[in-house]
Motif scaffolding. Structure first.
Motif, short mmCIF file in Angstrom:
data_model
loop_
_atom_site.label_atom_id
_atom_site.label_comp_id
_atom_site.label_asym_id
_atom_site.label_seq_id
_atom_site.Cartn_x
_atom_site.Cartn_y
_atom_site.Cartn_z
N THR A 347 33.23 31.49 106.64
CA THR A 347 33.81 32.16 105.49
C THR A 347 33.02 32.10 104.19
N PRO A 348 32.72 30.92 103.62
CA PRO A 348 31.99 31.02 102.34
C PRO A 348 30.62 31.68 102.49
N CYS A 349 29.86 31.34 103.53
CA CYS A 349 28.54 31.97 103.71
C CYS A 349 28.69 33.46 104.00
N GLY A 350 29.59 33.80 104.92
CA GLY A 350 29.75 35.20 105.28
C GLY A 350 30.20 36.03 104.10
N ALA A 351 31.15 35.50 103.31
CA ALA A 351 31.63 36.24 102.14
C ALA A 351 30.51 36.39 101.11
N TYR A 370 32.17 50.65 99.46
CA TYR A 370 31.59 49.30 99.48
C TYR A 370 32.45 48.34 98.65
N GLY A 371 33.03 48.85 97.57
CA GLY A 371 33.98 48.03 96.81
C GLY A 371 35.22 47.71 97.62
N ASP A 372 35.70 48.71 98.36
CA ASP A 372 36.87 48.47 99.24
C ASP A 372 36.55 47.35 100.23
N SER A 373 35.34 47.40 100.80
CA SER A 373 34.96 46.40 101.79
C SER A 373 34.83 45.02 101.14
N MET A 374 34.26 44.98 99.94
CA MET A 374 34.11 43.71 99.22
C MET A 374 35.48 43.08 98.95
N GLU A 375 36.44 43.88 98.49
CA GLU A 375 37.73 43.29 98.13
C GLU A 375 38.50 42.86 99.38
N ARG A 376 38.28 43.52 100.48
CA ARG A 376 38.93 43.11 101.73
C ARG A 376 38.48 41.69 102.11
N VAL A 377 37.17 41.45 102.01
CA VAL A 377 36.65 40.11 102.28
C VAL A 377 37.15 39.11 101.23
N LEU A 378 37.21 39.56 99.98
CA LEU A 378 37.67 38.69 98.91
C LEU A 378 39.08 38.17 99.18
#
Ligand code: ZN
Length: 618
Positions: A347-351, A370-378
């Motif tokens: 998780t921390p490395c992957g995020a 890409y923002g949608d994808s970032m916030e999903r991981v967030l």
């Protein structure tokens, strides 16, 4: 019901990227324009321009900053001093960080990679200094860089018989260039060059895939996990920050073109069976090759690789790579992994890697997806990670198994203790981006951003409880009325009818899910923008081979079933889940197997067991 279709995502990204390449606008370069070939359409703000207000992102930043500010210098420097034969006071760090103890046979990872994360701790502190301007943080960086430099000889003998020289060099490289860039450390760049010239004796002549490493392995070098293919990103950045062509030549030399970027650029999915995090991290090396050299091939490789990641390797949470590996597409490997491993996503490395590549691709393409994808991981991974403890105990894997639990990692100071402080600082530069004509609001979180334009001082202040509320308010202040554009991300799932208001008047044109709505105005103090995003419940199937294994998703949040055994639902009953209206963001759904089931976001889960995916009765 809306079922997320990952292929739709990819096509949308491809279309938007294609269109916008033609419309590229002059950029605000965030680096010396003479040293890069490409000015990205979107630029980064400085860390200090953005302030995170009370909320989970600010809390993680503060926790990480305090953790490493308070970690004893002598302990951090001890392994380097021991090898150098210098007095080495202080306790051992423990865990992965120490000199001795590692045994693959005994599955003992104590002393796995001595000092591996020192550079990341320095980087995290340097970025935290860039955010806060805290003098104690700057002084600590100066002490650590000076202390490290005292242990470094011209041959970098620390790396004699060292298991993973590229791995640790890459992190030291990042720490030193960040200490120079963000904390203006007077020694860091010189130490960086000395280290880089010395480390070459310990590196192969090019980036090696793991298969190539295995084929070269013999008795004394049986360990084949070194990550030469991640080196170019920091080497390109070292070139940009130092102006020295030496770094540029090295960066080009370690691009893994033959076995990774060339096939990716041609659309061949070579992800399967590769190590997950380091190969996502390598996408950022391809992006730096594009930015620094103008290499379209490397941009294609990064875009294609990211599409393949989304299409074939990702869970509904945005996480990927069960057991830290990419699987073969089309055989149901993600669904199978739920009964085979609890190590679902590093998780921390992957995020951290995911934030970097989505930020690069957002800067280049301006695609909101890409923002949608970032916030999903967030929201579904890193904000649910437990904070690093004083003794180095860390959160590592998210567990999507049936059923899963949050646990601490068995070894102290692992890789994930290094990326977490870097990522938490990077929340600042991920929330807003700059264009030549205004500001992009990428993440929704309580925060403010300040900038100046032609002598006008401007500030946006965002107020929201998102994603636990669907309303976002942005207040503008300006030293004088100023015309510019606010671009606000409307997530692709925000259907059917997202509401955008400017000063209480609804904006009716071009408010489309999956776009940045462009609000051009002569903005003045007191103006405000309000958003109300529909957050429909939807079901996402884990993979085509397991059509009855679904995650319940609301807006950006995966809702996990709080249960000791994986429940079964009727599809429509699951989609009729109701909010429990408590402070944990719970929902309640009626299952076929066990009656009422609480559905809870990952970031609100503590010790209780849960199922990320549930069964649908067919
Ligand atoms: Zn890790």
């Amino acid at each position: 019901m809306q079922q997320m279709n990952r292929r739709t995502f990819v096509e949308a990204v491809a279309t938007i990227a294609g269109v916008q390449a033609l419309n590229a606008v002059p950029a605000l370069a965030d680096m010396d324009a003479r040293l890069v070939a490409i000015s990205t359409p979107l630029g980064l703000f400085d860390y200090a321009d953005v302030e995170l207000h009370d909320g989970p992102m600010r809390r993680q930043f503060d926790e990480n900053h305090a953790r490493f500010l308070n970690l004893d210098d002598d302990r951090m420097l001890k392994v380097f001093r021991q090898v150098a034969g210098l007095p080495a006071p202080g306790e051992d760090m423990g865990g992965w960080y120490d000199l001795n103890g590692f045994s693959l046979e005994r599955n003992d990872f104590h002393g796995f990679i001595a000092g591996h994360s020192f550079g990341q701790y320095v980087s995290g502190l340097a970025r935290a200094y860039a955010v806060t301007g805290d003098e104690a943080t700057r002084q600590k960086i100066n002490r650590l860089v000076k202390g490290y430099g005292e242990t470094l000889d011209a041959k970098a003998k620390f790396f004699v018989d060292y298991r993973l020289p590229a791995y640790t060099y890459d992190k030291l490289s990042c720490g030193l260039i960040d200490a120079h860039e963000f904390a203006h450390d007077p020694l860091a760049l010189g130490i960086h060059e000395k280290l880089t010239r010395a480390i070459l004796a310990y590196l192969p002549e090019k980036a090696l895939s793991r298969a190539e490493q295995r084929s070269r392995a013999h008795k004394n070098t049986a360990y084949t996990w070194d990550e030469t293919y991640t080196l170019p990103e920091n080497l390109f950045v070292a070139y940009q920050r130092s102006g020295k062509p030496f770094y540029l030549d090295l960066a080009k030399k370690y691009l893994e073109d033959d076995t990774y970027f060339n096939p990716l650029a041609e659309g061949n999915n070579v992800l399967p069976f590769e190590h997950a995090y380091s190969h996502v991290n390598a996408f950022s090396s391809a992006m730096q090759a594009y930015i620094t050299l103008g290499s379209e091939k490397h941009l294609r490789a990064a875009k294609n690789g990211f599409e393949m990641l989304q299409n074939t390797q990702s869970f509904a949470t945005g996480g990927w790579g069960p057991n830290e590996a990419f699987g073969e597409p089309g055989v149901g490997q993600l669904g199978d992994s739920l009964s085979q491993t609890h190590a679902s996503f590093e998780t921390p490395c992957g995020a951290y890697g995911h934030f970097k590549i989505t930020r690069y691709l957002l800067r280049v393409t301006k695609s909101p997806l890409y923002g949608d994808s970032m916030e999903r991981v967030l929201y579904n991974t890193i904000l649910g990670a437990w904070p690093i403890q004083a003794d180095g105990t860390s959160f590592y894997y998210s567990d999507y198994a049936n059923t899963g639990k949050k646990v601490w990692y068995k070894d102290k100071w692992p890789c994930c203790s290094g990326t977490f402080p870097q990522l938490a600082a990077d929340y600042h530069v991920s929330t807003y981006l700059r264009s030549h004509d205004g500001v992009y609001v990428n993440l929704f979180t309580p925060s403010s951003v300040r900038w100046t334009d032609g002598g006008t001082r401007l500030q946006l202040t965002q107020t929201t409880r998102y994603p636990f509320d669907n309303k976002i308010e942005i207040q503008i202040s300006a030293s004088q009325p100023h015309e510019h554009t606010l671009y606000v991300r409307i997530p692709a799932w925000a259907k059917p009818d997202p509401v955008v208001m400017v000063n209480d008047r609804r904006v009716t044109s071009h408010v489309e899910p999956g776009s940045f709505v462009a609000l051009r105005n002569r903005w003045k103090t007191g103006d405000r923008v309000q958003l109300e995003l529909p957050m429909p419940l939807r079901l996402e199937t884990i993979d085509p081979n397991h059509p009855n294994l679904v995650a319940l998703v609301q807006g950006p949040l995966v809702l996990m079933a709080i249960t000791d055994s994986q429940p079964t639902f009727d599809r429509q009953a699951l989609l009729r889940a109701k909010p429990a209206n408590n402070d944990r963001g719970d929902w309640t759904a009626t299952s076929v197997s066990s009656g009422e089931v609480t559905m809870r976001p990952f970031m609100k889960i503590d010790k209780e067991s849960y199922s990320t995916y549930v069964q649908i009765r067919s």
